[in-house]
Design a protein around this motif. Structure first.
Motif, PDB file in Angstrom:
ATOM      1  N   PRO A  81      38.540  32.688  27.041  1.00 49.55           N
ATOM      2  CA  PRO A  81      37.309  32.556  26.098  1.00 49.55           C
ATOM      3  C   PRO A  81      36.396  31.203  26.649  1.00 49.55           C
ATOM      4  O   PRO A  81      35.416  31.257  26.042  1.00 49.55           O
ATOM      5  N   TYR A  82      37.175  30.189  26.747  1.00 52.57           N
ATOM      6  CA  TYR A  82      36.943  28.935  27.431  1.00 52.57           C
ATOM      7  C   TYR A  82      37.278  28.623  28.451  1.00 52.57           C
ATOM      8  O   TYR A  82      38.414  27.699  28.759  1.00 52.57           O
ATOM      9  N   PRO A  83      36.629  28.922  29.726  1.00 54.09           N
ATOM     10  CA  PRO A  83      36.911  29.127  30.862  1.00 54.09           C
ATOM     11  C   PRO A  83      37.314  27.550  31.521  1.00 54.09           C
ATOM     12  O   PRO A  83      36.586  26.609  31.238  1.00 54.09           O
ATOM     13  N   ILE A  84      38.329  27.724  32.288  1.00 58.03           N
ATOM     14  CA  ILE A  84      38.630  26.331  32.994  1.00 58.03           C
ATOM     15  C   ILE A  84      37.527  25.975  33.864  1.00 58.03           C
ATOM     16  O   ILE A  84      36.777  26.658  34.468  1.00 58.03           O
ATOM     17  N   GLY A  85      37.157  24.546  33.892  1.00 61.15           N
ATOM     18  CA  GLY A  85      36.102  23.809  34.628  1.00 61.15           C
ATOM     19  C   GLY A  85      34.802  24.385  33.719  1.00 61.15           C
ATOM     20  O   GLY A  85      33.748  23.671  34.228  1.00 61.15           O
TER      21      GLY A  85
END
Length: 394
Positions: A321-325
């Motif tokens: 939901p809150y992607p890496i990078g």
């Protein structure tokens, strides 16, 4: 009367739509999650009889691949800033602020960004000198320690846990792990994630957390996701047992619900995100620097998005939901009469991460236009900056 007329005219401008051709980018503030890291725990062996793949770094550390990926994103953003005439070449020190939490992965992410976006320029990464403490600006804890408030947070978290529907997700994960043959089944008799109970863990000075299957499942799925992003051979990603997008979606639901239970809180998010939002608004009020990047964690993005009351949105081609990078990008645009806000979620897709695809204006990362509940936007995503500033209650 004059003030009312100005407000009325501003409303008309937004309702008709902003003349994009007359706009100039004036200020950018990015709230970023760090890039690819090793799993947060190195004690996953008890959950499966299978051997886990080896990482070159200890738990929770930015990997070399993560630094590479952040550099790729930094190069893209530098190209975009130059194209919009906000920052060309090396900026003056007062024009740029790169500020990271004290975790090594956030500092290393910020440095990788700077090394690429502002290569050979005199731009430094700012962070607290004491690296043994979590920077209070980024610390995602409940600051109001009253018993009444804590009980309210706990009740909301428990209500969310009660509404969880992770039966299929837990069953799929248990099948991949062969949990019935794992140490945790033999010693603690936790052999079925669907039977065990998820409990709320609220401690003063600590992040809202959970124990039980949601905690366990999130840690394991996180390890799967990071190994996929890292580019490990597919036989080393969940031992080659994830073979379809539907499986990924089913497993990633555990991580999504973990974030939802812990930080997507009606009351808690405003308290948790308060110091960070106050810091962000101070930058907007000062109208300086031109470009800011704050490097934190998914918990920061989650709580800020909830606290400011963004309308629901979906990020395609991603597990998380809150992607890496990924980066929440606040942009202030101006014309001869007004200031406007545009907010986009900028993030790399799963394939862009795994394949370390080079990003550019012609091959950009994924981008989703966001909207705040109380900042009316036109069809191009612009709202009045003054309306956005009214949302600052900190």
């Amino acid at each position: 009367m004059a003030v009312k007329l100005i407000v009325f005219l501003c409303v008309i401008v937004i309702s008709k739509g902003v003349d994009i051709g007359s706009l100039k980018l004036d200020q950018v503030l990015i709230l970023s999650r760090h890039n690819v890291r090793t799993p947060l725990t190195d004690s996953l062996e008890k959950y499966t009889p299978k051997p886990w793949p080896k990482w070159n770094e200890s738990a929770g550390i930015l990997t070399q691949k993560g630094a590479l990926l952040e550099g790729i994103m930094g190069k893209y953003i530098s190209e975009w800033l130059d194209n919009e005439d906000l920052i060309e070449g090396c900026p003056e020190q007062k024009e740029v602020l790169i500020y990271a939490n004290t975790k090594s992965r956030t500092i290393a992410t910020a440095q990788a960004f700077v090394d690429s976006a502002f290569q050979n320029c005199n731009v430094t990464v700012r962070h607290l000198e004491d690296l043994t403490v979590f920077d209070p600006v980024f610390l995602p804890i409940v600051h109001n320690n009253s018993e009444i408030f804590s009980n309210q947070i706990g009740e909301e978290m428990r209500a969310k846990i009660k509404d969880l529907n992770l039966t299929e997700s837990y069953s799929e994960l248990a099948k991949i792990l062969k949990i019935e043959e794992a140490d945790i089944c033999k010693s603690l008799y936790l052999c079925d994630l669907n039977i065990a109970q998820t409990e709320v863990v609220l401690e003063v000075g600590e992040e809202p957390n959970v124990s039980g299957p949601l905690f366990i499942g999130n840690a394991i799925v996180d390890a799967f996701i990071m190994s996929y992003y890292e580019g490990m051979p597919l036989e080393d990603v969940a031992w080659g047992q994830i073979q379809t997008p539907e499986q990924w979606e089913l497993l990633a639901k555990i991580s999504k619900e973990n974030q939802n239970v812990r930080f997507n809180l009606t009351l808690g998010s405003k308290d948790i995100a308060g110091p960070l939002i106050k810091y962000m608004y101070n930058i907007f009020e000062d109208k300086s620097p031109k470009f800011t990047m704050l490097v934190g964690h998914d918990s920061n993005l989650n709580s800020v998005i909830r606290a400011l009351e963004f309308k629901p949105f979906k990020l395609s081609e991603q597990f998380e939901p809150y992607p890496i990078g990924g980066k929440l990008m606040f942009q202030k645009w101006v014309d001869s009469t007004n200031e406007y806000l545009k907010i986009e979620y900028l993030y790399p897709s799963t394939s862009q991460l795994r394949n370390a695809e080079i990003l550019s204006l012609s091959h950009p990362p994924k981008k989703v236009l966001l909207e705040l509940k109380d900042c009316k936007t036109d069809s191009n995503g612009f709202c009045l900056f003054s309306d956005f500033m009214k949302l600052n209650v900190y």
